[in-house]
Design a protein around this motif. Structure first.
Motif, PDB file in Angstrom:
ATOM      1  N   TRP A  88       0.878  -1.165   0.000  1.00  0.00           N
ATOM      2  CA  TRP A  88       0.000   0.000   0.000  1.00  0.00           C
ATOM      3  C   TRP A  88       0.912   1.210   0.000  1.00  0.00           C
ATOM      4  N   VAL A  89       0.642   2.185  -0.836  1.00  0.00           N
ATOM      5  CA  VAL A  89       1.410   3.424  -0.849  1.00  0.00           C
ATOM      6  C   VAL A  89       0.434   4.580  -0.633  1.00  0.00           C
ATOM      7  N   THR A  90       0.763   5.449   0.313  1.00  0.00           N
ATOM      8  CA  THR A  90      -0.086   6.595   0.636  1.00  0.00           C
ATOM      9  C   THR A  90       0.709   7.873   0.420  1.00  0.00           C
ATOM     10  N   GLY A  91       0.091   8.823  -0.269  1.00  0.00           N
ATOM     11  CA  GLY A  91       0.759  10.101  -0.489  1.00  0.00           C
ATOM     12  C   GLY A  91       0.002  10.988  -1.449  1.00  0.00           C
ATOM     13  N   ARG A  92       0.661  12.054  -1.873  1.00  0.00           N
ATOM     14  CA  ARG A  92       0.067  13.048  -2.769  1.00  0.00           C
ATOM     15  C   ARG A  92       0.379  12.673  -4.213  1.00  0.00           C
ATOM     16  N   MET A  93      -0.670  12.575  -5.051  1.00  0.00           N
ATOM     17  CA  MET A  93      -0.560  12.170  -6.449  1.00  0.00           C
ATOM     18  C   MET A  93      -0.537  13.417  -7.341  1.00  0.00           C
ATOM     19  N   GLN A  94       0.294  13.380  -8.373  1.00  0.00           N
ATOM     20  CA  GLN A  94       0.364  14.461  -9.357  1.00  0.00           C
ATOM     21  C   GLN A  94       0.367  13.874 -10.766  1.00  0.00           C
ATOM     22  N   HIS A  95      -0.158  14.630 -11.711  1.00  0.00           N
ATOM     23  CA  HIS A  95      -0.023  14.271 -13.127  1.00  0.00           C
ATOM     24  C   HIS A  95       1.389  14.636 -13.570  1.00  0.00           C
ATOM     25  N   GLU A  96       2.079  13.710 -14.154  1.00  0.00           N
ATOM     26  CA  GLU A  96       3.397  14.006 -14.721  1.00  0.00           C
ATOM     27  C   GLU A  96       3.815  12.854 -15.615  1.00  0.00           C
ATOM     28  N   VAL A  97       3.547  13.003 -16.898  1.00  0.00           N
ATOM     29  CA  VAL A  97       3.967  11.979 -17.847  1.00  0.00           C
ATOM     30  C   VAL A  97       5.473  12.111 -18.008  1.00  0.00           C
ATOM     31  N   GLN A  98       6.187  11.008 -17.775  1.00  0.00           N
ATOM     32  CA  GLN A  98       7.646  11.028 -17.889  1.00  0.00           C
ATOM     33  C   GLN A  98       8.157   9.683 -18.379  1.00  0.00           C
ATOM     34  N   MET A  99       9.328   9.699 -18.961  1.00  0.00           N
ATOM     35  CA  MET A  99       9.953   8.483 -19.468  1.00  0.00           C
ATOM     36  C   MET A  99      11.041   8.048 -18.497  1.00  0.00           C
TER      37      MET A  99
END
Length: 167
Positions: free
Chosen positions: A136-147
């Protein structure tokens, strides 16, 4: 308007008696389906691909639906399950990784689409001896498409808390 000492004391006592947990903002538990924007069926994010004969690997080719992200998750405080594909590791453990929906994603099989992969930065390194466990991972999610060297990811999660996923 004047408030009596007795009333002020009663209000202060009642406020102190409230559980501190009620004031905290709990994480929203999400699933992998929640990473896909509403209205986009899962069947439309899976792409075709081509075989790289030289390197003997399948290279998926995704269309625009594979990088569409759920706008409700940008900035959301979430909790989600998955498996770890290490990216950076120290003696203390894994400090950044890709969270994937199933064991072996990105390594033994073609990678899932970017909107099914989450790049995680761990505040506390995850022990290297627990890499095959679901977490389980808890935290703040952001949009960021990256390679990355493993695959293209659609989200970044700043992991404040991690624990073994109990079935």
């Amino acid at each position: 308007m004047k408030i009596s000492r007795r009333k002020l004391l009663a209000i202060a006592t009642a406020g102190a008696a409230l559980p501190r947990v009620a004031a905290a903002n709990p994480a929203t538990e999400i699933t992998w389906d929640d990473l896909i924007p509403p209205g986009v069926p899962y069947s439309e994010i899976i792409g075709e691909g081509v075989m790289d004969e030289v390197n003997d690997i399948w290279l998926p080719v995704f269309d625009g639906n594979a990088t569409k992200l759920n706008p409700a998750l940008d900035g959301a405080y979430i909790k989600m399950p998955g498996f770890i594909i290490p990216i950076e590791q120290t003696a203390a453990g894994v400090t950044s990784f890709i969270l994937v929906p199933y064991v072996g994603a990105c390594i033994h099989t073609p990678p899932p689409p970017p909107n099914q992969l989450v790049f995680v930065n761990a505040f506390t390194p995850w022990p290297s001896d627990n890499l095959w466990d679901a977490v389980w991972v808890t935290g703040r999610m952001q949009h960021e498409v990256q390679m990355t060297e493993v695959a293209q990811t659609g989200y970044v999660l700043e992991a404040e808390f991690m624990e073994i996923y109990v079935w």
